[in-house]
Every structure is written in structure tokens, then in C-alpha cells.
Scaffold this motif. Structure first.
Motif, PDB file in Angstrom:
ATOM      1  N   UNK A  29      47.009  69.511  58.444  1.00 31.41           N
ATOM      2  CA  UNK A  29      47.825  69.620  57.239  1.00 31.41           C
ATOM      3  C   UNK A  29      47.458  70.837  56.419  1.00 31.41           C
ATOM      4  N   UNK A  30      48.417  71.337  55.652  1.00 30.30           N
ATOM      5  CA  UNK A  30      48.182  72.483  54.771  1.00 30.30           C
ATOM      6  C   UNK A  30      49.006  72.293  53.510  1.00 30.30           C
ATOM      7  N   UNK A  31      48.414  72.646  52.367  1.00 27.65           N
ATOM      8  CA  UNK A  31      49.069  72.457  51.081  1.00 27.65           C
ATOM      9  C   UNK A  31      48.821  73.665  50.196  1.00 27.65           C
ATOM     10  N   UNK A  32      49.896  74.229  49.631  1.00 30.75           N
ATOM     11  CA  UNK A  32      49.785  75.305  48.663  1.00 30.75           C
ATOM     12  C   UNK A  32      49.786  74.720  47.261  1.00 30.75           C
ATOM     13  N   UNK A  33      48.901  75.218  46.420  1.00 30.72           N
ATOM     14  CA  UNK A  33      48.759  74.704  45.063  1.00 30.72           C
ATOM     15  C   UNK A  33      48.708  75.849  44.055  1.00 30.72           C
ATOM     16  N   UNK A  34      49.225  75.619  42.842  1.00 29.55           N
ATOM     17  CA  UNK A  34      49.085  76.648  41.808  1.00 29.55           C
ATOM     18  C   UNK A  34      47.614  76.781  41.413  1.00 29.55           C
ATOM     19  N   UNK A  35      47.189  77.997  41.146  1.00 30.30           N
ATOM     20  CA  UNK A  35      45.793  78.241  40.808  1.00 30.30           C
ATOM     21  C   UNK A  35      45.539  77.861  39.342  1.00 30.30           C
ATOM     22  N   UNK A  36      45.451  76.556  39.129  1.00 35.60           N
ATOM     23  CA  UNK A  36      45.196  75.987  37.802  1.00 35.60           C
ATOM     24  C   UNK A  36      44.203  74.843  37.958  1.00 35.60           C
ATOM     25  N   UNK A  38      44.263  71.853  37.031  1.00 37.44           N
ATOM     26  CA  UNK A  38      44.882  70.570  37.380  1.00 37.44           C
ATOM     27  C   UNK A  38      45.077  70.404  38.881  1.00 37.44           C
ATOM     28  N   UNK A  39      45.085  71.495  39.620  1.00 35.31           N
ATOM     29  CA  UNK A  39      45.311  71.438  41.065  1.00 35.31           C
ATOM     30  C   UNK A  39      44.115  70.894  41.833  1.00 35.31           C
ATOM     31  N   UNK A  40      42.947  70.899  41.227  1.00 33.32           N
ATOM     32  CA  UNK A  40      41.754  70.384  41.906  1.00 33.32           C
ATOM     33  C   UNK A  40      41.957  68.915  42.276  1.00 33.32           C
ATOM     34  N   UNK A  41      42.521  68.143  41.364  1.00 29.98           N
ATOM     35  CA  UNK A  41      42.785  66.724  41.629  1.00 29.98           C
ATOM     36  C   UNK A  41      43.740  66.557  42.808  1.00 29.98           C
ATOM     37  N   UNK A  42      44.766  67.416  42.868  1.00 35.45           N
ATOM     38  CA  UNK A  42      45.727  67.338  43.975  1.00 35.45           C
ATOM     39  C   UNK A  42      45.075  67.720  45.306  1.00 35.45           C
ATOM     40  N   UNK A  43      44.190  68.702  45.290  1.00 35.76           N
ATOM     41  CA  UNK A  43      43.474  69.091  46.512  1.00 35.76           C
ATOM     42  C   UNK A  43      42.617  67.928  47.010  1.00 35.76           C
ATOM     43  N   UNK A  44      41.934  67.259  46.080  1.00 38.20           N
ATOM     44  CA  UNK A  44      41.117  66.091  46.448  1.00 38.20           C
ATOM     45  C   UNK A  44      41.983  65.015  47.101  1.00 38.20           C
ATOM     46  N   UNK A  45      43.089  64.697  46.468  1.00 42.35           N
ATOM     47  CA  UNK A  45      43.961  63.625  46.978  1.00 42.35           C
ATOM     48  C   UNK A  45      44.552  63.994  48.339  1.00 42.35           C
ATOM     49  N   UNK A  46      44.927  65.258  48.514  1.00 41.07           N
ATOM     50  CA  UNK A  46      45.472  65.722  49.790  1.00 41.07           C
ATOM     51  C   UNK A  46      44.461  65.506  50.914  1.00 41.07           C
ATOM     52  N   UNK A  47      43.228  65.899  50.695  1.00 37.88           N
ATOM     53  CA  UNK A  47      42.195  65.751  51.731  1.00 37.88           C
ATOM     54  C   UNK A  47      41.908  64.272  51.988  1.00 37.88           C
ATOM     55  N   UNK A  48      41.891  63.457  50.938  1.00 38.44           N
ATOM     56  CA  UNK A  48      41.706  62.014  51.129  1.00 38.44           C
ATOM     57  C   UNK A  48      42.821  61.425  51.990  1.00 38.44           C
TER      58      UNK A  48
END
Length: 157
Positions: A29-36, A38-48
């Protein structure tokens, strides 16, 4: 430079750096996120979620902690107005789950010294202690910082 009187090799000279591209990665999987921040939480959830979907939920918490350390470094140190995104890529290499965080800054991360009163600066040390392997390599437009966790049982012949 050293940490706790142990010399640090430059990241590019580290053995993990040299074997970065020698193994084939099966993308999960791969996910692009805005460099903010708030995106850290989304990165965590994506990997989980990737860990859960691929049957390795037992490492989801550790994988999420480590990606949050790398993503936090990006949001604090790799902000670029011309490319306001970073990417999280998860893959499989044999018995390992590999998580990469790609950003547009060419500046390689530096492991810092810290003491008990510092509020930050421990991220790469946490990655070093919990990951089975880790490293960083330059990209044509930035860098990729990665870690690997042994998560799948290797088939015995």
C-alpha cells in the motif's frame, strides 16, 4: 559525532544503506499525505490497517509508533512549499514488513543527542531500538527513510 560515546557512521556509509535497493519489495500500500502535523495520525492509522489486512496485527502498534516518528520528522524538518506532500509506502520483503516515508527534502536525518529533560529528539533512537533494520537513502527529489520489522514466518524447506 557520537551518541553515548559510540561513533555514528554516516547514514550513507551504513550497511543498511548499501542493501537498501538490493531486495525486491512486494508493495502492500501507498498513501500520499499533506505535509502537516495532522497527517501523522493518518500515517499511523494507514500502517495499522495494512498490518491488520495482511494478518500481522500483532505488530500494528509498533509499526504505527515507528511510522509516526518518521512522519513527525517530515512535518517538522522537511517542509517544502513547492511539494507540500509526503508519502508512506508499505511493502513486504520475505518475512519483513518494510515501511518507507518519502519526502521532498534532500537533507538526510541526523540522530541527535538528548538528555532526560529534552522534550523531543528521540524519534530516530526509538526507530533504531525497535526496528529490525532501518535506514535512509536519497531520491531524485528528496529522500526515503525506512524501517523493517520481522512479521511473517519464513517457510522452512
Amino acid at each position: 559525532m557520537s551518541i553515548d560515546r559510540r561513533p555514528l557512521a554516516r547514514w550513507l556509509d551504513h550497511p543498511a544503506m548499501r542493501r537498501t535497493r538490493t531486495r525486491a519489495v512486494e508493495p502492500l500500500g501507498k498513501l500520499g499525505l499533506p505535509n502537516r502535523p495532522e497527517s501523522v495520525r493518518l500515517a499511523r492509522r494507514f500502517v495499522e490497517l495494512i498490518a491488520e489486512v495482511h494478518g500481522v496485527g500483532h505488530v500494528a502498534e509498533t509499526a504505527a509508533l515507528l511510522v509516526s516518528e518518521l512522519a513527525t520528522n517530515v512535518t517538522r524538518h522537511a517542509r517544502d512549499a513547492s511539494n507540500p506532500m509526503f508519502h508512506v509506502a508499505v511493502g513486504r520483503i520475505g518475512d519483513r514488513m518494510r515501511v518507507e516515508v518519502h519526502d521532498s527534502s534532500p537533507q538526510l536525518p541526523i540522530m541527535r543527542r538528548f538528555d532526560a529533560f529534552d522534550e523531543d529528539g528521540r524519534g530516530l533512537c526509538i526507530v533504531r531500538e525497535l526496528a529490525h533494520d532501518y535506514g535512509c537513502y536519497p531520491l531524485p527529489s528528496g529522500k526515503s527513510t525506512w524501517y523493517e520489522l520481522i512479521v511473517w514466518r519464513q517457510a522452512v524447506n
